[in-house]
Design an enzyme around this catalytic site. Structure first.
Site, PDB file in Angstrom:
ATOM      1  N   THR A 126       0.851  -1.205   0.000  1.00 60.25           N
ATOM      2  CA  THR A 126       0.000   0.000   0.000  1.00 60.25           C
ATOM      3  C   THR A 126       0.882   1.248   0.000  1.00 60.25           C
ATOM      4  OG1 THR A 126      -1.788  -1.115   1.174  1.00 60.25           O
ATOM      5  CG2 THR A 126      -1.699   1.278   1.386  1.00 60.25           C
ATOM      6  N   ASN A 160      -4.997  -9.325  -8.108  1.00 59.66           N
ATOM      7  CA  ASN A 160      -5.090 -10.022  -6.825  1.00 59.66           C
ATOM      8  C   ASN A 160      -6.394 -10.806  -6.717  1.00 59.66           C
ATOM      9  OD1 ASN A 160      -5.768  -7.147  -6.817  1.00 59.66           O
ATOM     10  ND2 ASN A 160      -6.624  -7.537  -4.809  1.00 59.66           N
ATOM     11  N   CYS A 163      -8.812  -7.167   1.221  1.00 63.46           N
ATOM     12  CA  CYS A 163      -9.137  -5.826   1.710  1.00 63.46           C
ATOM     13  C   CYS A 163     -10.592  -5.467   1.506  1.00 63.46           C
ATOM     14  CB  CYS A 163      -8.299  -4.779   0.987  1.00 63.46           C
ATOM     15  SG  CYS A 163      -6.587  -5.116   1.134  1.00 63.46           S
TER      16      CYS A 163
HETATM   17  C1  LIG Z   1      -2.127  -6.315  -5.926  1.00 60.70           C
HETATM   18  C2  LIG Z   1      -2.041  -5.778  -4.539  1.00 60.70           C
HETATM   19  N1  LIG Z   1      -1.617  -4.532  -4.341  1.00 60.70           N
HETATM   20  C3  LIG Z   1      -1.504  -4.013  -3.119  1.00 60.70           C
HETATM   21  C4  LIG Z   1      -1.838  -4.731  -2.003  1.00 60.70           C
HETATM   22  C5  LIG Z   1      -1.725  -4.093  -0.654  1.00 60.70           C
HETATM   23  O1  LIG Z   1      -0.877  -4.809   0.155  1.00 60.70           O
HETATM   24  P1  LIG Z   1      -0.756  -4.465   1.716  1.00 60.70           P
HETATM   25  O2  LIG Z   1      -2.144  -4.569   2.267  1.00 60.70           O
HETATM   26  O3  LIG Z   1       0.157  -5.484   2.226  1.00 60.70           O
HETATM   27  O4  LIG Z   1      -0.260  -3.099   1.824  1.00 60.70           O
HETATM   28  C6  LIG Z   1      -2.298  -6.041  -2.152  1.00 60.70           C
HETATM   29  C7  LIG Z   1      -2.727  -6.843  -0.985  1.00 60.70           C
HETATM   30  O5  LIG Z   1      -3.616  -7.650  -1.068  1.00 60.70           O
HETATM   31  C8  LIG Z   1      -2.400  -6.583  -3.446  1.00 60.70           C
HETATM   32  O6  LIG Z   1      -2.826  -7.827  -3.656  1.00 60.70           O
END
Ligand SMILES: Cc1ncc(COP(=O)(O)O)c(C=O)c1O
Length: 391
Positions: A80, A159, A332
């Site tokens: 993030t 994701n 998320c």
């Molecule tokens: C493609 C992608 N980007 C960003 C993130 C964000 O990761 P984090 O929550 O570890 O910051 C994720 C987490 O699921 C993700 O799958």
């Protein structure tokens, strides 16, 4: 379905895209950095030098994975944060050249929200359409780039639905047009080969806790010569781009996780692809089951489905009662009861987008786990369909 007296909680984890357990080999190398090697990387004494050395070795490891130079790697706390830094940082530093940014509609929320934040500052954001598999159209990308465009940010691997974008072709277009190309590779970093030079990527986000490293570490590749503004104010850590005391244990763990992924990648891709394909063909035998994402251009560990007349949430809850951990959409957004923005973007109707089930495999997934899922899921679907109000 009758109450299953023999129901056993097997603890089968099929949610590796949400997060992964930390590999015991990673934990082992981290432990000294909590204890005797606890120094602050900016301290001048031997404790500090020891920590700094570990940080710089980790940088070399991360760079090597994607064929970058060590000085092009910045460590952050999360994907993030890396995505925020890449998008807001590149936009703010280059706004004299133009104020237009291109993204896709299937980005992670932290990319969508970073773009939204920039839109509030007066930047223009274009969201390219995607096809039914989630792929962007390269001609549309070419057409969307204008004199005002400074950055294109396209997710490397979804994701949710696992679709892999043609990074090399996107990179080629961006380079020809003179705009920066950022890719959120949180799901593909360490899982499939990435070469930032061959693919002409300028900024890339990688994440530790998706590849058996600890939470609290991630990285951003920033091609040498590219200007970005820091988004945290403070000290001069990470070449002045990311202030804050360095989380050495997490970064050392991240580096060890990278090394293991790099070493095992070719074998793991083959093994997981085989398991994934068995899973997909097994699930598609269930009446009214449909695959989301591309049949072949997808992450080796991702399978995603929607089912006629059933909500993904209820499938996930039922599977959990059988000891199977799965998810609906991304981790998320699983607290939101809205249909997935990714599935709506690939053309599903809201009621279909509610029906999605994401099964993601990893280092400890076995064929037995897949067999167990394939035994349980048809019964769960049948039960839920019987009581479905949507029929
Ligand atoms: C493609 C992608 N980007 C960003 C993130 C964000 O990761 P984090 O929550 O570890 O910051 C994720 C987490 O699921 C993700 O799958």
């Amino acid at each position: 379905m009758k109450k299953n007296k023999n129901k056993k909680r097997r603890g089968v984890y099929l949610d590796y895209a949400a997060t992964t357990p930390v590999d015991p080999r990673v934990i082992k190398v981290m432990i000294p950095y909590f204890k005797e090697k606890f120094g602050n990387t900016v301290s001048l004494h031997s404790f500090g030098r020891e920590a700094k050395e570990a940080l710089e070795k980790s940088r070399e490891v991360a760079a090597d994975l994607i064929k970058a130079k060590p000085k092009e790697i910045i460590f952050t706390s999360s994907a993030t944060e890396s995505n925020n830094l890449a998008i807001k940082g590149a936009a703010l530093a280059n706004q004299k050249k133009g104020r237009h940014i291109i993204i896709s509609p299937i980005e992670h929320l932290c990319v969508l929200e970073s773009a939204q934040w920039l839109a509030k500052q007066g930047f223009k954001i274009t969201k390219l359409a995607v096809d039914k598999y989630g792929l962007i159209n390269l001609n549309e990308l070419k057409k969307a780039i204008s004199q005002e465009t400074i950055l294109v940010s396209i997710i490397s691997a979804s994701n949710e639905i696992g679709t892999l974008q043609p990074l090399q072709e996107i990179g080629q277009i961006c380079r020809q047009k003179g705009v920066y190309f950022h890719t959120d590779a949180a799901q593909s970093f360490g899982k499939i080969p990435i070469d930032v030079n061959q693919m002409k990527i300028d900024l890339l986000t990688g994440c530790s806790h998706k590849i058996y490293g600890p939470k609290g570490a991630a990285c951003l590749f920033v091609r040498d010569g590219i200007k970005i503004e820091p988004i945290l104010s403070g000290g001069e850590h990470e070449f002045g781009l990311r202030a804050g005391t360095i989380n050495v244990p997490a970064i050392v763990g991240f580096a060890e996780a990278i090394k293991l992924c790099q070493k095992e990648m070719a074998v793991e891709i083959k093994r997981l692809t085989k398991l994934r394909d068995k899973l997909i063909s097994g699930v598609l035998k269930i009446k009214g089951a449909h695959l989301n994402g591309h049949p072949t251009k997808r992450l080796p560990n991702n399978a995603n489905f929607w089912f006629d007349f059933i909500e993904g949430e209820s499938i996930v809850i039922q599977l959990d009662s059988f000891g199977l951990a799965a998810s609906t959409g991304s981790a998320c957004s699983s607290l939101k009861l809205e249909p997935s923005h990714v599935l709506l973007a690939v053309g599903l109707k809201p009621q279909e987008a509610h029906g999605s089930l994401r099964l993601t495999l990893g280092r400890w997934t076995t064929e037995k786990d897949i067999d167990y899922l394939l035994k349980v899921l048809p019964k769960v679907v049948e039960k839920l369909r019987k009581i479905s109000p949507f029929k």
